[in-house]
Design an enzyme around this catalytic site. Sequence first.
Site, PDB file in Angstrom:
ATOM      1  N   ARG A  75       0.881  -1.250   0.172  1.00 29.94           N
ATOM      2  CA  ARG A  75      -0.076  -0.043   0.007  1.00 29.94           C
ATOM      3  C   ARG A  75       0.895   1.221  -0.154  1.00 29.94           C
ATOM      4  O   ARG A  75       0.535   2.357  -0.596  1.00 29.94           O
ATOM      5  CB  ARG A  75      -0.917   0.156   1.288  1.00 29.94           C
ATOM      6  CG  ARG A  75      -1.608   1.191   1.452  1.00 29.94           C
ATOM      7  CD  ARG A  75      -2.979   1.178   2.007  1.00 29.94           C
ATOM      8  NE  ARG A  75      -2.920   0.315   3.293  1.00 29.94           N
ATOM      9  CZ  ARG A  75      -2.429   0.775   4.433  1.00 29.94           C
ATOM     10  NH1 ARG A  75      -1.995   2.023   4.533  1.00 29.94           N
ATOM     11  NH2 ARG A  75      -2.311   0.051   5.493  1.00 29.94           N
ATOM     12  N   TYR A  86     -14.628  16.469 -17.496  1.00 31.13           N
ATOM     13  CA  TYR A  86     -15.195  15.242 -17.368  1.00 31.13           C
ATOM     14  C   TYR A  86     -16.239  14.959 -16.427  1.00 31.13           C
ATOM     15  O   TYR A  86     -15.925  15.385 -15.168  1.00 31.13           O
ATOM     16  CB  TYR A  86     -14.086  14.149 -17.312  1.00 31.13           C
ATOM     17  CG  TYR A  86     -14.601  12.927 -16.703  1.00 31.13           C
ATOM     18  CD1 TYR A  86     -15.466  12.213 -17.584  1.00 31.13           C
ATOM     19  CD2 TYR A  86     -14.197  12.340 -15.652  1.00 31.13           C
ATOM     20  CE1 TYR A  86     -16.113  10.891 -17.058  1.00 31.13           C
ATOM     21  CE2 TYR A  86     -14.535  11.163 -15.056  1.00 31.13           C
ATOM     22  CZ  TYR A  86     -15.528  10.458 -15.993  1.00 31.13           C
ATOM     23  OH  TYR A  86     -16.146   9.124 -15.642  1.00 31.13           O
ATOM     24  N   ASP A 126      -5.659  18.636 -15.848  1.00 36.13           N
ATOM     25  CA  ASP A 126      -5.821  17.285 -16.221  1.00 36.13           C
ATOM     26  C   ASP A 126      -5.187  17.168 -17.754  1.00 36.13           C
ATOM     27  O   ASP A 126      -5.881  17.825 -18.716  1.00 36.13           O
ATOM     28  CB  ASP A 126      -7.062  17.276 -16.183  1.00 36.13           C
ATOM     29  CG  ASP A 126      -7.690  15.672 -16.529  1.00 36.13           C
ATOM     30  OD1 ASP A 126      -7.065  14.987 -17.135  1.00 36.13           O
ATOM     31  OD2 ASP A 126      -8.695  15.286 -15.846  1.00 36.13           O
ATOM     32  N   LYS A 159      -6.602   6.129 -20.169  1.00 37.51           N
ATOM     33  CA  LYS A 159      -6.721   6.440 -21.712  1.00 37.51           C
ATOM     34  C   LYS A 159      -5.363   6.194 -22.515  1.00 37.51           C
ATOM     35  O   LYS A 159      -5.117   5.080 -22.741  1.00 37.51           O
ATOM     36  CB  LYS A 159      -7.223   7.775 -21.663  1.00 37.51           C
ATOM     37  CG  LYS A 159      -8.452   7.955 -20.492  1.00 37.51           C
ATOM     38  CD  LYS A 159      -9.505   7.552 -20.975  1.00 37.51           C
ATOM     39  CE  LYS A 159     -10.601   8.002 -19.800  1.00 37.51           C
ATOM     40  NZ  LYS A 159     -11.927   7.066 -19.712  1.00 37.51           N
TER      41      LYS A 159
HETATM   42  N1  PLP Z   1     -10.101  12.976 -16.512  1.00 41.92           N
HETATM   43  C1  PLP Z   1     -10.870  13.021 -17.908  1.00 41.92           C
HETATM   44  C2  PLP Z   1     -10.327  14.090 -18.596  1.00 41.92           C
HETATM   45  C3  PLP Z   1     -11.584  11.860 -18.251  1.00 41.92           C
HETATM   46  O1  PLP Z   1     -12.066  11.864 -19.221  1.00 41.92           O
HETATM   47  C4  PLP Z   1     -11.791  10.866 -17.464  1.00 41.92           C
HETATM   48  C5  PLP Z   1     -12.433   9.772 -17.723  1.00 41.92           C
HETATM   49  O2  PLP Z   1     -12.937   9.836 -18.478  1.00 41.92           O
HETATM   50  C6  PLP Z   1     -11.144  10.720 -16.187  1.00 41.92           C
HETATM   51  C7  PLP Z   1     -10.203  12.060 -15.578  1.00 41.92           C
HETATM   52  C8  PLP Z   1     -11.178   9.677 -14.994  1.00 41.92           C
HETATM   53  O3  PLP Z   1     -10.657   8.635 -15.324  1.00 41.92           O
HETATM   54  P1  PLP Z   1     -11.098   7.302 -14.783  1.00 41.92           P
HETATM   55  O4  PLP Z   1     -12.066   6.766 -15.459  1.00 41.92           O
HETATM   56  O5  PLP Z   1      -9.807   6.408 -14.591  1.00 41.92           O
HETATM   57  O6  PLP Z   1     -11.602   7.544 -13.261  1.00 41.92           O
END
Ligand code: PLP
Length: 372
Positions: free
Chosen positions: A47, A99, A171, A196
């Site tokens: 962990r 998102y 992000d 992604k």
């Molecule tokens: N940030 C962006 C721009 C996203 O498109 C996503 C998910 O689609 C996330 C964060 C969250 O990622 P996760 O699905 O791995 O939790």
Amino acid sequence: MRPETRAIHTGQSVDPNTGAIVSPIHLSSTFERDLDGAYSKGHLYSRYTNPNRKSLEDCLADLEGGVAAAAFSSGSAAMMTLLQTLLPGDHVIAPDILYFGIMELMKKVFVPMGIRFDFIDMRSLDQVEQYISSETKLIIVETPSNPQLTVTDIKAVVEIAHAHDIQVAVDNTIATPILQQPLALGADYVLHATTKYIAGHSDVLGGAIVTQVEDERWERLVYIQKMGGAVPSPFECWLTLRGIQTMSYRVRAMTDHAKQIVSFLQGHPQVESVLYPGIPESVGYEVASRQMSDYGILMSFLVRGDAQQAIDVTNRLGLITRATSFGGTHSLIEHRYSVEAEGTKTPQNLLRLSIGLEHVDDLIEDLSQALG
Ligand code: PLP
């Protein structure tokens, strides 16, 4: 060394015990103490740290130009941990187009815990300035954004934020570290859903945060990572790191395909408009050209007609799969309005298109027959 080389070598070395070129997966949840009680090999309990996670974190930190990275079990867990470093009464400025799952996390989990959010149009620097208060501790940027691909000027937001002693987290999931380097533009933290493009094969969830400096918030974030344990398993770290090795090449090929598909869609009579940062007439083009080395892979387009007509297009596709997410080798399409929460700013006729690694002519043929 260039990113292509660092992606294959940083945090990764020949296994000293076996000579294996590819790192073994260390499933052990615990590690042996030295005679004096220390952990001289660097690992105590999985962990806290794990050899596979350490490799992944070192590689991600290097690729983003940061000093350290923390890996999480998803992109959302990464954002959740960053937000957990805040205290009741703190204020956060976030984009009004980001998102939706992250927006929901903010509204439904963190607002009841006493964190205040303003969701604003971050393309307007005046708005950023206007919403800052003495409680503002963090500005979250998502650029390009999901699903409308709006572009925020990272450097300009950082300048405003830092003048008020506020930190900025970007992000960078949609741009990838190959096409955009937020830390070099002054951001304090970079966040990724490694799910992604970084892992890149639609077979593993993950998230990460990379930091510019190991400051107080970073220490707290790593503490929460260790104590809370929202961490990826050794196998998930291994899969993600394997994906990273081909990321540059995937991203370049997919960006090339994306541009060809944007041109096709722009010329199609059933398409009202295409949302993509690389369109010279688009609002974000100038900023994207300055801060990205290329315009990326993800796009959305508005179908001429209503929500049902947009859904009908997805139902006629044969090769491009109706599924959420993006960044993998399979091309995916999604009617975002149907899956986002009430009050979303996503147009009802918007389809988000994630270009994979199929031959671009096959993708264009599929879109062509589906659009009619
Ligand atoms: N940030 C962006 C721009 C996203 O498109 C996503 C998910 O689609 C996330 C964060 C969250 O990622 P996760 O699905 O791995 O939790």
